[in-house]
Design a protein around this motif. Structure first.
Motif, short mmCIF file in Angstrom:
data_model
loop_
_atom_site.label_atom_id
_atom_site.label_comp_id
_atom_site.label_asym_id
_atom_site.label_seq_id
_atom_site.Cartn_x
_atom_site.Cartn_y
_atom_site.Cartn_z
N PHE A 179 0.81 -1.20 0.00
CA PHE A 179 0.00 0.00 0.00
C PHE A 179 0.85 1.26 0.00
CE2 PHE A 179 -3.84 2.33 0.83
CZ PHE A 179 -4.73 1.54 0.13
N SER A 180 2.06 1.15 0.58
CA SER A 180 2.97 2.31 0.56
C SER A 180 3.40 2.63 -0.86
CB SER A 180 4.21 2.01 1.39
OG SER A 180 3.86 1.90 2.73
N ALA A 181 3.44 1.59 -1.71
CA ALA A 181 3.79 1.84 -3.10
C ALA A 181 2.60 2.37 -3.88
CB ALA A 181 4.32 0.56 -3.73
N LEU A 182 1.42 2.30 -3.28
CA LEU A 182 0.22 2.81 -3.95
C LEU A 182 -0.11 4.22 -3.52
CD1 LEU A 182 -2.29 -0.18 -3.54
CD2 LEU A 182 -0.70 0.23 -5.40
N SER A 183 0.35 4.60 -2.33
CA SER A 183 -0.10 5.89 -1.81
C SER A 183 1.06 6.65 -1.19
CB SER A 183 -1.18 5.67 -0.74
OG SER A 183 -0.61 5.70 0.54
N GLY A 184 0.86 7.93 -1.02
CA GLY A 184 1.87 8.74 -0.39
C GLY A 184 1.44 9.18 0.99
N SER A 185 0.33 8.66 1.46
CA SER A 185 -0.21 9.15 2.73
C SER A 185 -0.05 8.12 3.83
CB SER A 185 -1.69 9.51 2.56
OG SER A 185 -2.30 9.66 3.81
N LEU B 295 5.77 3.70 6.03
CA LEU B 295 6.62 3.58 4.85
C LEU B 295 6.05 4.36 3.66
CD1 LEU B 295 7.56 -0.20 4.99
CD2 LEU B 295 8.86 1.76 5.78
N ALA B 296 4.76 4.71 3.72
CA ALA B 296 4.14 5.38 2.58
C ALA B 296 4.88 6.64 2.16
CB ALA B 296 2.68 5.71 2.90
N ALA B 297 5.48 7.32 3.13
CA ALA B 297 6.17 8.57 2.78
C ALA B 297 7.61 8.33 2.37
CB ALA B 297 6.12 9.54 3.95
N ILE B 298 8.12 7.12 2.59
CA ILE B 298 9.51 6.83 2.24
C ILE B 298 9.58 6.11 0.89
CG2 ILE B 298 11.62 5.67 2.99
CD1 ILE B 298 10.58 5.99 5.87
N ILE B 299 8.68 5.15 0.70
CA ILE B 299 8.62 4.44 -0.58
C ILE B 299 7.80 5.30 -1.56
CG2 ILE B 299 7.69 2.39 -1.73
CD1 ILE B 299 8.19 0.84 0.86
N PRO B 300 8.33 5.56 -2.78
CA PRO B 300 7.56 6.37 -3.71
C PRO B 300 6.26 5.67 -4.13
CG PRO B 300 9.54 5.45 -4.76
CD PRO B 300 9.63 5.11 -3.31
N PRO B 301 5.20 6.40 -4.46
CA PRO B 301 5.09 7.86 -4.45
C PRO B 301 4.95 8.42 -3.04
CG PRO B 301 2.97 6.87 -4.96
CD PRO B 301 3.93 5.74 -4.82
N SER B 302 5.42 9.63 -2.84
CA SER B 302 5.36 10.23 -1.52
C SER B 302 5.19 11.74 -1.62
CB SER B 302 6.64 9.92 -0.76
OG SER B 302 6.82 10.83 0.29
N GLY B 303 4.05 12.21 -1.15
CA GLY B 303 3.78 13.64 -1.17
C GLY B 303 4.79 14.40 -0.32
#
Ligand code: NA
Ligand code: NA
Lengths: 170, 437, 304
Positions: free
Chosen positions: B110-116, B152-160
């Motif tokens: 999910f971290s690779a799907l979202s930046g939140s 991890l969402a903010a570390i793994i791209p995409p990341s706002g």
């Protein structure tokens, strides 16, 4: 003269504001889909105001939901010193914090109201995809916090009237 | 007032108000009002507080939070989540703590799907946690991995957040995003290793129950019938991003629809389930938004008071060796992470920390990743950790202490990775160096 | 000594903030013992769109940033975008005086400097654009990341406005959700050069960064302090105008080094493109504030 059931009507009102907030979340989903689909299909165009309506959805839904969350104790709080207190002390502390929270809501709401009036008189607008009067934002904040204050006060008053150790609603 | 006095005052204030059990959002509001009196002056300072607060939620970048919460609640209330767990049980047999691995895998995916990060935590929290609790997973093996991988969402791209950081620091955003990929994956592996270790040391924390023997044929059937629809959900989010149809934020809305379509496919979609999901989502996001509103203005007042600048300036002024400076930066980032919101932390620290790091010969990309990791840690450190609050909302009744305790091993694991990338910066810099200039 | 509390609208790595900080330095140097500016923060202290309120109410004394952030309270400020003259010329021909009056009446603020004249606007694209038979750059149908400033212009070009936050620009460009965006001359700052192929010229409009001060606070200053502030403003404007060509050249070198073509259509098509961009600004201002536009347009946008 028949008694008007103020309590249930008020509860229904606060509850429906909450439901309205949830509906707004649903509209945000639909609006976002609409925006993306319209962009992907050359013949379609999403209206310019759509992104602004979505943006306003965030503060609006938050403020629509806030009073009901106060009612149901849905705003998180730390439970650090609870264990050290007796039931009586806990009740007193809860009443005190309810009053403090009510006070702070009213206080900030008052200044949001003043700022909103000022902004209205000056005719200020927030420049977004479409221009929106800036006082809308103040009005949303002011009314949301006022309703929260009423709900906090209601908790405090009910606690003072009842002899039960703690009201439980959820 | 010297900066440390201002800082001590504001932090002491918010801590005591929270300890008194005033709901977090309103404790921040109260601390804000007192801070405004001291640092901005009475009437007009309060008008300014109202002005800043009124706009704090008008931020498109917050949109994924309610959308992902809604997605998670739909997973749960339509019963799709339960179905997936059933299949996982059959497929993984008796691997101890298997749902914890699923949480790590799911959270990383999910971290690779979202930046939140918060959206991620909320999604995983509301869809996975209830079932894990029901089966008997301990907090450390359920809440822990969900919060940790959510970050991890903010570390793994995409990341706002990485994009904002890149533009604040005039860094090449693409290379910064690449720089986060390897540390992000290493963190996920580290969390998995941690779960494995925990199930060995304390086997009783993961439930041990009999799973009926399943034939290979049956496993295949289960996988096809139940996991293919999940692929569809992933496609609806990631596919639309990769194909350039939607941004990560917008894709969240398609995720919501995809879950509903899959639920309909399993004949589990009902008006009742949707209404229940919407209600739960509104509860959590309403609570989170109220905290964001109040805490954003808290960060602003702390900045106005000069406290945060003073602290950042202190790091700039110390004349020390590189490891000492890094430790000082880490401490400041941890302290800020405990009380401020992410964008505020970046605005305050980047202008000072990046040039300082460069003066020691450190690569700014490396420093960017360093800061991002600490911002993620901040989301999960008490007393003010948005991910903890999201989890409190999703678990309905867990105390902040219990949740914080559950996360600590994972935070230590993250700090361990910080030490590793400090010793071997190439871990961060190798991938972006391949991307050329 | 008078100490003024200053705030910048944008983060420190931004060119506009840097020029504000230069001003602060100049004032603090020349005003020793008389007046000084203490910068207490940037967007992390007060959100950029609320800094007008803060300045009007005296929560801060002095502010530097693009006027576009508070176009909703000083609509006259949009005239700066449509200017083709320099700050010095605007002071000479009386346009600056008209602007100063607008800041006074709308915000109770003293307009000290227009410190961004010479900064221009371009459209940046992820693919090389095509030209039509008349030599116009084909922008119609392109999906451009937009914000309030660009909305009407992109509409007039036939492009599609895509409203999104800055944190999404990278992913949107990378995946082709948008074909490009509008930005000022200094695009390298946002860190997406690698995704760009073309910068479409000619340059249009001008940046509207200004430095302003709370009016009552300004009026109450001793004459000596006012002189320091005003002289520093003049010096800053002159410095920026003088340095601008070199800085633009430097930025263009960087863009070219990053593989971005600086697309310039033939003169006739270029003129049409320019006219369209300016007419959008002036048409809007004429509709919103007809009297004001009639007075200031010939001054800021002469020879047209
Ligand atoms: Na991500
Ligand atoms: Na924290």
């Amino acid at each position: 003269m028949p008694r008007i059931p103020v309590g249930p009507i008020w509860t229904g009102f606060i509850r429906s504001l909450f439901a309205l907030g949830a509906v707004y979340l649903g509209l945000i989903v639909i609006g976002t889909l609409w925006d993306v689909i319209a962009r992907a299909i050359p013949q379609l165009h999403a209206p310019v105001w759509l992104s602004t309506v979505i943006e306003f959805g965030l503060p609006s839904s938050a403020m629509l939901a806030a009073p009901w969350l106060v009612r149901t104790r849905g705003h998180v709080a730390m439970e650090l010193i609870n264990a050290a207190l007796s039931a009586r002390q806990r009740k007193a502390l809860l009443a005190f914090t309810d009053l403090a929270a009510a006070g702070i809501c009213l206080f900030v709401a008052r200044y949001a109201g003043l700022a909103g009036l000022d902004s209205f008189e000056r005719g200020e607008v927030a420049v977004r995809a479409v221009d929106v009067p800036r006082w809308y934002l103040y009005a949303i904040l002011c009314s949301g916090l006022t309703l929260c204050a009423i709900e906090f006060l209601r908790h405090a008053v009910l606690a003072a009237c009842s002899t039960a150790p703690e009201e439980t609603t959820s | 007032m010297p900066w440390y006095a201002s800082m001590g005052l504001m932090i002491g204030l918010i801590l005591s108000l929270m300890a008194l059990r005033i709901p977090v959002a309103f404790a921040f509001l109260l601390a804000n009002v007192i801070g405004v009196f001291i640092f901005m002056g009475g009437h007009f300072g309060l008008v300014q507080l109202a002005a800043n607060a009124s706009e704090s939620l008008m931020n498109y970048a917050l949109l994924p939070i309610p959308l992902f919460i809604l997605m998670g609640e739909l997973f749960f209330h339509t019963g799709i989540a339960e179905r997936v767990f059933f299949v996982v049980d059959r497929l993984m047999g008796r691997v101890r703590g298997r749902l914890s691995y699923v949480a790590i895998g799911g959270g990383t995916l999910f971290s690779a799907l979202s930046g939140s990060s918060l959206g991620n935590v909320a999604m995983m929290g509301s869809s996975m946690y209830p079932e894990m609790r029901r089966i008997g997973y301990s907090d450390t093996l359920s809440i822990g991995p969900i919060i940790a991988t959510g970050g991890l969402a903010a570390i793994i791209p995409p990341s706002g957040l990485a994009v904002v950081l890149g533009s604040l620091a005039s860094l090449d955003v693409g290379r910064l995003l690449l720089a986060g990929l390897v540390p992000g994956v290493l963190l996920a592996l580290g969390y998995a290793a941690l779960v494995w270790t925990l199930t060995i040391i304390r086997p009783q924390t993961a439930p041990d129950y009999d799973v009926p023997q399943t034939s290979g044929r049956e496993k295949l059937r289960l996988a096809v019938v139940n996991l293919l629809p999940m692929m569809f959900i992933i496609f609806m989010v990631m596919g639309l991003i990769v194909l350039g149809i939607a941004t990560p934020t917008e894709a969240a809305a398609f995720g919501v629809v995809a879950v509903m379509i899959v639920a309909a496919f399993f004949r589990r979609l009902s008006l009742h389930a949707v209404a229940r999901a919407a209600e739960s989502a509104m509860k959590i996001s309403g609570m989170i938004f109220m905290i964001i509103l109040a805490s954003t203005t808290f960060s602003q007042i702390l900045a106005m008071s000069g406290a945060t600048r003073g602290l950042v300036g202190w790091v700039n002024g110390i004349d020390a060796s590189l490891p000492q400076v890094l430790v000082a930066m880490a401490l400041v980032l941890l302290l800020f992470g405990a009380f401020l919101e992410p964008v505020g932390i970046m605005l305050l620290t980047i202008p000072v920390f990046l040039p300082l790091a460069q003066s020691y010969g450190l690569d700014p990309l490396w420093m960017g990743v360093f800061i991002l990791i600490f911002i993620e840690l901040g989301l999960a450190t008490p007393p003010f950790g948005m991910a903890l609050f999201v989890m409190m909302g999703a678990t309905e009744g867990k105390s902040i202490l219990a949740i914080s305790r559950a996360v600590i091993p994972y935070l230590l694991c993250t700090l361990g990775l910080v030490v590793v990338i400090s010793a071997y910066p190439q871990i961060v810099l190798f991938l972006p160096s391949l991307a050329g200039r | 000594e008078e100490v003024l509390r200053g705030v910048a609208a944008l983060p420190p790595n931004n060119v506009i903030t840097q020029s504000f900080l230069q001003y602060v330095e100049m004032v603090n140097e020349a005003g020793k013992g008389i007046v000084s500016i203490q910068v207490i923060g940037g967007p992390e202290a007060i959100p950029p769109t609320q800094q007008d309120t803060a300045l009007r109410n005296g929560v801060i004394d002095i502010q530097g940033g693009p006027a576009g952030y508070y176009a909703g309270s000083v609509p006259e400020s949009e005239a700066l975008t449509g200017a083709t003259i320099t700050a010095a010329q605007a002071r000479q021909n009386g346009a600056f005086e008209l602007l100063r009056n607008a800041w006074r009446s709308r915000l109770g603020a003293e307009l000290l400097a227009w410190n961004g004249s010479g900064t221009r606007y371009y459209i940046y694209l992820r693919d090389m654009p095509e030209f039509d038979a008349d030599g116009n750059v084909l922008l119609s149908g392109k999906k451009l990341r937009s914000a309030g400033t660009y909305r009407d212009w992109f509409d007039a070009l036939g492009a599609e406005n895509v409203m999104m936050s800055q944190s999404e620009v990278f992913s949107a460009l990378e995946r082709g959700v948008v074909d490009g965006f509008g930005w000022i001359t200094f695009a390298s700052d946002i860190g997406v050069n690698r995704l760009l192929k073309a910068r479409v010229g000619p340059a249009v409009w001008q940046g509207s960064p200004v430095i302003m001060m709370n009016g009552a606070r300004y009026d109450a200053l001793p004459e000596a302090a006012k002189t320091v502030l005003q002289e520093a403003a003049l010096a800053l404007e002159a410095k920026i105008t003088a340095e601008m060509p070199a800085r633009i050249a430097e930025e263009e070198e960087r863009l070219k080094a990053d593989g971005i073509s600086l697309v310039e259509p033939e003169p006739e098509a270029a003129a049409r493109y320019e006219d369209l961009a300016y007419s959008v600004v002036w048409t809007k201002l004429e509709a919103d504030l007809p009297d004001y536009a009639a007075k200031i347009r010939p001054l800021l946008y002469p020879d047209r």
